[in-house]
Design a protein around this motif. Structure first.
Motif, PDB file in Angstrom:
ATOM      1  N   PHE A   1       5.497   8.701  -5.409  1.00 36.12           N
ATOM      2  CA  PHE A   1       5.564   8.075  -4.158  1.00 36.12           C
ATOM      3  C   PHE A   1       6.766   8.029  -3.568  1.00 36.12           C
TER       4      PHE A   1
ATOM      5  N   VAL B   1       2.356   7.939  -0.203  1.00 35.53           N
ATOM      6  CA  VAL B   1       1.742   8.202  -1.405  1.00 35.53           C
ATOM      7  C   VAL B   1       0.349   9.184  -0.993  1.00 35.53           C
TER       8      VAL B   1
ATOM      9  N   ILE C   1      -2.513   3.267  -1.049  1.00 30.28           N
ATOM     10  CA  ILE C   1      -2.376   1.964  -1.719  1.00 30.28           C
ATOM     11  C   ILE C   1      -3.569   1.283  -1.572  1.00 30.28           C
ATOM     12  N   HIS C   2      -4.176   1.120  -2.866  1.00 28.35           N
ATOM     13  CA  HIS C   2      -5.517   0.050  -2.982  1.00 28.35           C
ATOM     14  C   HIS C   2      -5.395  -1.169  -2.240  1.00 28.35           C
TER      15      HIS C   2
ATOM     16  N   GLN D   1       1.042  -1.631  -8.256  1.00 30.07           N
ATOM     17  CA  GLN D   1       0.757   0.006  -8.023  1.00 30.07           C
ATOM     18  C   GLN D   1       1.815   1.067  -7.897  1.00 30.07           C
TER      19      GLN D   1
ATOM     20  N   ASP E   1      -4.776   6.324  -9.815  1.00 28.47           N
ATOM     21  CA  ASP E   1      -5.527   5.840  -8.772  1.00 28.47           C
ATOM     22  C   ASP E   1      -5.062   6.104  -7.252  1.00 28.47           C
ATOM     23  N   CYS E   2      -3.756   5.901  -7.036  1.00 26.99           N
ATOM     24  CA  CYS E   2      -3.081   6.224  -5.822  1.00 26.99           C
ATOM     25  C   CYS E   2      -2.835   7.770  -5.430  1.00 26.99           C
TER      26      CYS E   2
ATOM     27  N   PHE F   1      -8.805   3.305  -0.761  1.00 21.86           N
ATOM     28  CA  PHE F   1      -7.355   3.598  -0.352  1.00 21.86           C
ATOM     29  C   PHE F   1      -7.047   3.936   1.078  1.00 21.86           C
TER      30      PHE F   1
ATOM     31  N   SER G   1      -0.327   8.975   4.271  1.00 23.93           N
ATOM     32  CA  SER G   1      -1.012   9.615   3.172  1.00 23.93           C
ATOM     33  C   SER G   1      -1.625  10.884   3.712  1.00 23.93           C
TER      34      SER G   1
END
Length: 317
Positions: A195, A217, A221-222, A230, A245-246, A253, A269
């Motif tokens: 990130f 990222v 981001i969740h 995170q 996850d990210c 996300f 993203s």
């Protein structure tokens, strides 16, 4: 990088998923040069949002292009994010850092049903015993042809990694890829950041200009988990889980976390196969990994979108 441009004049250019399309990347870069002020372009912050490999025919040429940028544009700042496809590529090459908790990569294999392993034809050749699950999936040979989610066809593996193998002159699924990929390419992949944070980034919208923080990222981001937690996991490059996850995430996300709405923060993203500009949540990925779809970038502060397909006399190189 030092610059005599103030923050309000600095360009921040975010480039979506390239996916092995060298010709698209070259044309997009020329269009960016042609449609921006030269002095600003030459001192811009360029953020590549990840996924440099797979799908397209020229992963090796794409990485050569990216490696050469700092020497050709020494006054620019270049940020190369890790994408989920790059994660799989790196895992197959043995470039990922070991899990922070001391576990072994094979622990992550258990998170998948045997039916998935069979369908995706996980790699089980030389070196598989010590390979992260995403490397096995990346180097595998999927049993089905059509990707129901996109309506396109897989190219070798669930990651469509076949063209990446071919770009380095080895057959799909061959462990010889580890020797075929040049050391400078391995260094590039190993050094990808998970990130990037940047302060004092300006954006323009209907309300005027405002200064923001930027978080870049690959997936986002969740929206419901603590942001600091995170980012901490991303900074540590934790490979103990079967997915990051990210980097790999989808559903949760795509939206802006409520926590980040309290202070002006841009979240940018790629990954999601769409162009989505909703206030400060930016998704820049027009599925450029498919032959007839464009490779896109966004320029801040203007929020102008540039594509490799934009017509100009300068984009033929």
């Amino acid at each position: 990088m030092t610059s005599d441009l103030g923050d309000e004049e600095r360009l921040v250019i975010c480039i979506g998923d390239v996916h092995g399309y060298y010709s698209k990347l070259k044309n997009l870069w020329c269009n960016l040069k042609f449609q921006t002020n030269p002095s600003q372009f030459n001192k811009a912050l360029i953020i590549f949002l990840g996924d440099y490999c797979d799908k397209g025919p020229d992963t090796n040429k794409v990485i050569d292009f990216l490696i050469d940028l700092p020497s050709k544009y020494p006054n620019q700042k270049h940020v190369f994010l890790l994408g989920n496809h790059d994660f799989g590529f790196s895992a197959f090459l043995g470039l990922l850092p070991p899990p922070c908790d001391g576990s072994e990569f094979k622990e992550g294999w258990k998170e998948y049903d045997e039916s998935i392993k069979e369908l995706e034809g996980w790699y089980c050749g030389e070196g598989y015993e010590d390979m992260h699950v995403q490397g096995r999936r990346w180097g595998g040979k999927i049993k089905i042809k059509l990707n129901q989610a996109t309506g396109t066809y897989f190219k070798g593996s669930v990651n469509s990694s076949g063209p990446t193998f071919e770009s380095y002159g080895v057959p799909h699924g061959s462990f010889d890829l580890r020797n075929a990929v040049p050391d400078e390419h391995k260094k590039f992949l190993a050094n990808l950041v998970w990130f990037h944070e940047e302060d004092n980034v300006w954006v323009e919208n209907a309300e005027g200009r405002k200064k923001c923080k930027l978080i870049a990222v690959h997936a986002g981001i969740h929206r419901e988990k603590p942001v600091v937690q995170q980012l901490k996991l991303l900074k540590s490059k934790d490979t103990s889980k079967p997915v990051v996850d990210c980097v790999h995430g989808r559903e949760n996300f795509r939206d802006m976390p409520q926590e980040l709405k309290e202070h002006p923060t841009i979240v940018v993203s790629g990954h999601h196969g769409r162009l989505h500009i909703n206030d400060l949540r930016l998704i820049i990925d027009e599925m450029g990994g498919h032959e007839h779809r464009p490779l896109a970038a966004i320029i801040l502060p203007s929020m102008k979108v540039i594509r490799d397909t934009d017509c100009s006399d300068e984009n033929k190189i």
